[in-house]
Each structure stands twice: as structure tokens, then as C-alpha cells.
Motif scaffolding. Structure first.
Motif, PDB file in Angstrom:
ATOM      1  N   TYR A  18      63.367  21.181  64.633  1.00  0.00           N
ATOM      2  CA  TYR A  18      63.102  22.539  64.166  1.00  0.00           C
ATOM      3  C   TYR A  18      61.768  22.586  63.426  1.00  0.00           C
ATOM      4  O   TYR A  18      61.602  21.900  62.418  1.00  0.00           O
ATOM      5  N   SER A  19      60.831  23.359  63.974  1.00  0.00           N
ATOM      6  CA  SER A  19      59.517  23.526  63.344  1.00  0.00           C
ATOM      7  C   SER A  19      59.529  24.845  62.572  1.00  0.00           C
ATOM      8  O   SER A  19      59.702  25.915  63.168  1.00  0.00           O
ATOM      9  N   VAL A  20      59.382  24.759  61.251  1.00  0.00           N
ATOM     10  CA  VAL A  20      59.352  25.964  60.413  1.00  0.00           C
ATOM     11  C   VAL A  20      57.895  26.391  60.250  1.00  0.00           C
ATOM     12  O   VAL A  20      57.066  25.624  59.751  1.00  0.00           O
ATOM     13  N   LEU A  21      57.572  27.608  60.684  1.00  0.00           N
ATOM     14  CA  LEU A  21      56.213  28.132  60.516  1.00  0.00           C
ATOM     15  C   LEU A  21      56.153  28.945  59.226  1.00  0.00           C
ATOM     16  O   LEU A  21      56.904  29.909  59.054  1.00  0.00           O
ATOM     17  N   LEU A  22      55.274  28.530  58.320  1.00  0.00           N
ATOM     18  CA  LEU A  22      55.106  29.248  57.046  1.00  0.00           C
ATOM     19  C   LEU A  22      53.677  29.780  56.933  1.00  0.00           C
ATOM     20  O   LEU A  22      52.788  29.081  56.454  1.00  0.00           O
ATOM     21  N   PRO A  23      53.420  31.009  57.402  1.00  0.00           N
ATOM     22  CA  PRO A  23      52.097  31.601  57.167  1.00  0.00           C
ATOM     23  C   PRO A  23      51.975  31.936  55.675  1.00  0.00           C
ATOM     24  O   PRO A  23      52.888  32.522  55.097  1.00  0.00           O
ATOM     25  N   SER A  45      71.874  19.096  55.878  1.00  0.00           N
ATOM     26  CA  SER A  45      72.504  19.400  57.169  1.00  0.00           C
ATOM     27  C   SER A  45      72.181  18.349  58.237  1.00  0.00           C
ATOM     28  O   SER A  45      72.828  18.303  59.280  1.00  0.00           O
ATOM     29  N   GLY A  46      71.172  17.511  57.966  1.00  0.00           N
ATOM     30  CA  GLY A  46      70.886  16.395  58.864  1.00  0.00           C
ATOM     31  C   GLY A  46      70.054  16.739  60.101  1.00  0.00           C
ATOM     32  O   GLY A  46      69.878  15.907  60.985  1.00  0.00           O
ATOM     33  N   TYR A  47      69.530  17.967  60.161  1.00  0.00           N
ATOM     34  CA  TYR A  47      68.710  18.338  61.332  1.00  0.00           C
ATOM     35  C   TYR A  47      67.279  17.815  61.169  1.00  0.00           C
ATOM     36  O   TYR A  47      66.752  17.746  60.064  1.00  0.00           O
ATOM     37  N   ASN A  48      66.663  17.468  62.301  1.00  0.00           N
ATOM     38  CA  ASN A  48      65.274  16.994  62.306  1.00  0.00           C
ATOM     39  C   ASN A  48      64.348  18.208  62.162  1.00  0.00           C
ATOM     40  O   ASN A  48      64.573  19.240  62.799  1.00  0.00           O
ATOM     41  N   TYR A  49      63.305  18.088  61.346  1.00  0.00           N
ATOM     42  CA  TYR A  49      62.479  19.265  61.065  1.00  0.00           C
ATOM     43  C   TYR A  49      61.041  18.873  60.706  1.00  0.00           C
ATOM     44  O   TYR A  49      60.736  17.713  60.420  1.00  0.00           O
ATOM     45  N   GLU A  50      60.185  19.884  60.732  1.00  0.00           N
ATOM     46  CA  GLU A  50      58.839  19.799  60.155  1.00  0.00           C
ATOM     47  C   GLU A  50      58.498  21.178  59.611  1.00  0.00           C
ATOM     48  O   GLU A  50      59.041  22.179  60.081  1.00  0.00           O
ATOM     49  N   ILE A  51      57.641  21.215  58.606  1.00  0.00           N
ATOM     50  CA  ILE A  51      57.216  22.489  57.998  1.00  0.00           C
ATOM     51  C   ILE A  51      55.717  22.631  58.238  1.00  0.00           C
ATOM     52  O   ILE A  51      54.935  21.788  57.786  1.00  0.00           O
ATOM     53  N   ILE A  52      55.334  23.651  58.981  1.00  0.00           N
ATOM     54  CA  ILE A  52      53.920  23.852  59.304  1.00  0.00           C
ATOM     55  C   ILE A  52      53.378  24.985  58.428  1.00  0.00           C
ATOM     56  O   ILE A  52      53.796  26.141  58.545  1.00  0.00           O
ATOM     57  N   VAL A  53      52.479  24.628  57.530  1.00  0.00           N
ATOM     58  CA  VAL A  53      51.893  25.615  56.607  1.00  0.00           C
ATOM     59  C   VAL A  53      50.582  26.112  57.216  1.00  0.00           C
ATOM     60  O   VAL A  53      49.661  25.336  57.471  1.00  0.00           O
ATOM     61  N   ASP A  76      54.513  13.768  58.103  1.00  0.00           N
ATOM     62  CA  ASP A  76      55.390  14.025  59.253  1.00  0.00           C
ATOM     63  C   ASP A  76      56.268  15.246  58.986  1.00  0.00           C
ATOM     64  O   ASP A  76      56.697  15.926  59.918  1.00  0.00           O
ATOM     65  N   LYS A  77      56.522  15.543  57.708  1.00  0.00           N
ATOM     66  CA  LYS A  77      57.364  16.688  57.343  1.00  0.00           C
ATOM     67  C   LYS A  77      56.545  17.920  56.969  1.00  0.00           C
ATOM     68  O   LYS A  77      56.943  19.047  57.234  1.00  0.00           O
ATOM     69  N   ILE A  78      55.418  17.720  56.306  1.00  0.00           N
ATOM     70  CA  ILE A  78      54.545  18.841  55.916  1.00  0.00           C
ATOM     71  C   ILE A  78      53.256  18.745  56.731  1.00  0.00           C
ATOM     72  O   ILE A  78      52.460  17.827  56.553  1.00  0.00           O
ATOM     73  N   ALA A 100      53.223  22.815  66.824  1.00  0.00           N
ATOM     74  CA  ALA A 100      54.632  22.494  66.580  1.00  0.00           C
ATOM     75  C   ALA A 100      55.128  21.435  67.560  1.00  0.00           C
ATOM     76  O   ALA A 100      54.865  21.515  68.752  1.00  0.00           O
ATOM     77  N   THR A 101      55.855  20.447  67.036  1.00  0.00           N
ATOM     78  CA  THR A 101      56.428  19.409  67.908  1.00  0.00           C
ATOM     79  C   THR A 101      57.924  19.635  68.141  1.00  0.00           C
ATOM     80  O   THR A 101      58.560  18.894  68.876  1.00  0.00           O
TER      81      THR A 101
END
Length: 251
Positions: A18-23, A45-53, A76-78, A100-101
Motif C-alpha cells: 500500500y503506497s500512501v500519497l501525501l501531497p 495491522s501487518g500490511y506492507n506500506y510506504e508513505i510518499i510525501v 524504504d518507508k518514507i 509508487a511501488t
């Protein structure tokens, strides 16, 4: 065999990211809090994620704060994908999608009006129905709005009502911007959207319906901006109505 299909489903779920897009624009106070909450709820929750600022040249030093957060949580996360100046929400999403990956994209506001605690519910809802997109709704179940005066509530409800009447979009909350998309679905929708500002979120749902995409909904509580000024002015309302009529004429 039943076990085989269960195993295949589990592997697919483990592969989901899950790629979170944060404009962001002038969110230096909010960014550390929203990132901390995202890390907390994804971690639990154990889900794989990244936060793209995606910072649009904030003069308040938001990007410097993001760089500090990247040191804390890891690159890798931010993921930082800044732009030189304010270029609008639609192009921010296009910019974010490119980097986003994940195979799922979450869009939300960085100003804490959207609480990350709802994200696991979005993911669960998507998995239950295999939905192409899941939208947070303030207007169903125990969803709601906190911190708005009567004027803001009337504008929001009125905008939603007029849109429902004109466009029959098949979703209860059209102007919200807390959503989960399959990545390829979001790419196709963004390509087709021509609106700017607040109409953009609405057009995404309308185009999704046109293209036959399935929409799930999760009730959310929306809290008005914690720090900073709200960006909804009189000219935004006028441009919203203009955009709505354009959509009505062209869909």
C-alpha cells in the motif's frame, strides 16, 4: 483443493503493498503526527506500506521535517518526491503514482482531517468485495464531520446533494479525499480527469462509475484541520459549482 486456494489467496495478500500519497503544502506541524499514526496503524495491522510525501515547495519547511522523518523511519518507508512549487492535486497524484511501488494506492490529506485508524478498515473492505476503489464516507453509517461550523456543513451537504441529483454517481460521499484505489485503476482515472481543486475528487468517482469500476464505502469521521488554515474559500465554492455543471454537461 480448498487449502491450495487459501494458500494462493494468502500469498497474494502478503504480496500486496500500500503506497500512501501525501501531497503537502505548509504541513510542518501535522506531518510528524500523521506519519507516526500511519506507521502505528500499518505496523499493528501487518500490511506492507510506504508513505510518499509530495511537497509542493512549502515555505514553512515541511520538506525539512519530512527529511528528518525519513531518517527516523527509513527511506524504504518514507519516500520524498518534492516539487518546486504548488502544482495542484491531480498532478501531485500523477507524480506520486509514478514513484509508487505498491499495487494499491491510498490518498488522504496530510492535515490530520483523515485518521489513519480507518485504513485497515478500507483494506478489509477492499478484500471482502474485490473493489476497484474504496471511498471513506462522512454521510453513511457512523461517519460524520467534526469541527465544522454550520456554513461548512451546509456547503458540503449541499454540494453532495446537488452532485447526487445531477450525476447519480453510485457513492454517498463525492468530495471526500480519503480513498483506496487499485493502482492501475487510479492511473486510468487520473488520465481521464480534467477538473481542478475540489471537483477533482468528485470527477474521479463519476469517471469510475462510467468505466464500470466497483466502489466500496467505509464510514469515517472527518475532523477539521488540526493546525493551519482551511483552504475552502468563496472562490473554491464558485469553481466547484462551475466544475459540477461542466461534468454534468460532459458525462
Amino acid at each position: 483443493c480448498a487449502d491450495c486456494s487459501r494458500g494462493g489467496k494468502r500469498n497474494r495478500e502478503e504480496a500486496d503493498k500500500y503506497s500512501v500519497l501525501l501531497p503537502t503544502y505548509n504541513e510542518r506541524e501535522n506531518l510528524p503526527l500523521i506519519v507516526w499514526l500511519l506507521v502505528k496503524y500499518f505496523g499493528e495491522s501487518g500490511y506492507n506500506y510506504e508513505i510518499i510525501v509530495i511537497d509542493d515547495g512549502s515555505p514553512d519547511g515541511t520538506l525539512q521535517i519530512a527529511e528528518q522523518l525519513q531518517k527516523i523511519y527509513g527511506d524504504d518507508k518514507i519516500v520524498l518526491r518534492p516539487r518546486a512549487k504548488k502544482l495542484g492535486l491531480g498532478t501531485a497524484y500523477i507524480h506520486g503514482i509514478k514513484h509508487a511501488t505498491g499495487n494499491f494506492i491510498i490518498i488522504m490529506d496530510a492535515d490530520l482531517s483523515h485518521h489513519p485508524k480507518f485504513i485497515p478498515e478500507f483494506i478489509k473492505k477492499q478484500k471482502e468485495g474485490g473493489y476497484d476503489l474504496v471511498s471513506g464516507t462522512r454521510y453513511r453509517g457512523d461517519g460524520g464531520v467534526y469541527g465544522w461550523d454550520l456554513r461548512r456543513k451546509l456547503i458540503s451537504r449541499g454540494a453532495n446533494f446537488v452532485t447526487q441529483v445531477l450525476l447519480r454517481p453510485g457513492a454517498s460521499d463525492l468530495t471526500g479525499s480519503f480513498r483506496l484505489y487499485k493502482k492501475d485503476v487510479l492511473e486510468r482515472l487520473v488520465e481521464r480527469c480534467v477538473s481542478k481543486g475540489y471537483v477533482f475528487q468528485m470527477e474521479m468517482i463519476v469517471r469510475a462509475r462510467q468505466l464500470g469500476y466497483t466502489i466500496g464505502e467505509v464510514p469515517i469521521s472527518f475532523v477539521d484541520r488540526v493546525y493551519g488554515e482551511s483552504k475552502l474559500g468563496g472562490n473554491e465554492i464558485v469553481s466547484f459549482l462551475k466544475g459540477l455543471l461542466t461534468l454534468f454537461a460532459t458525462t
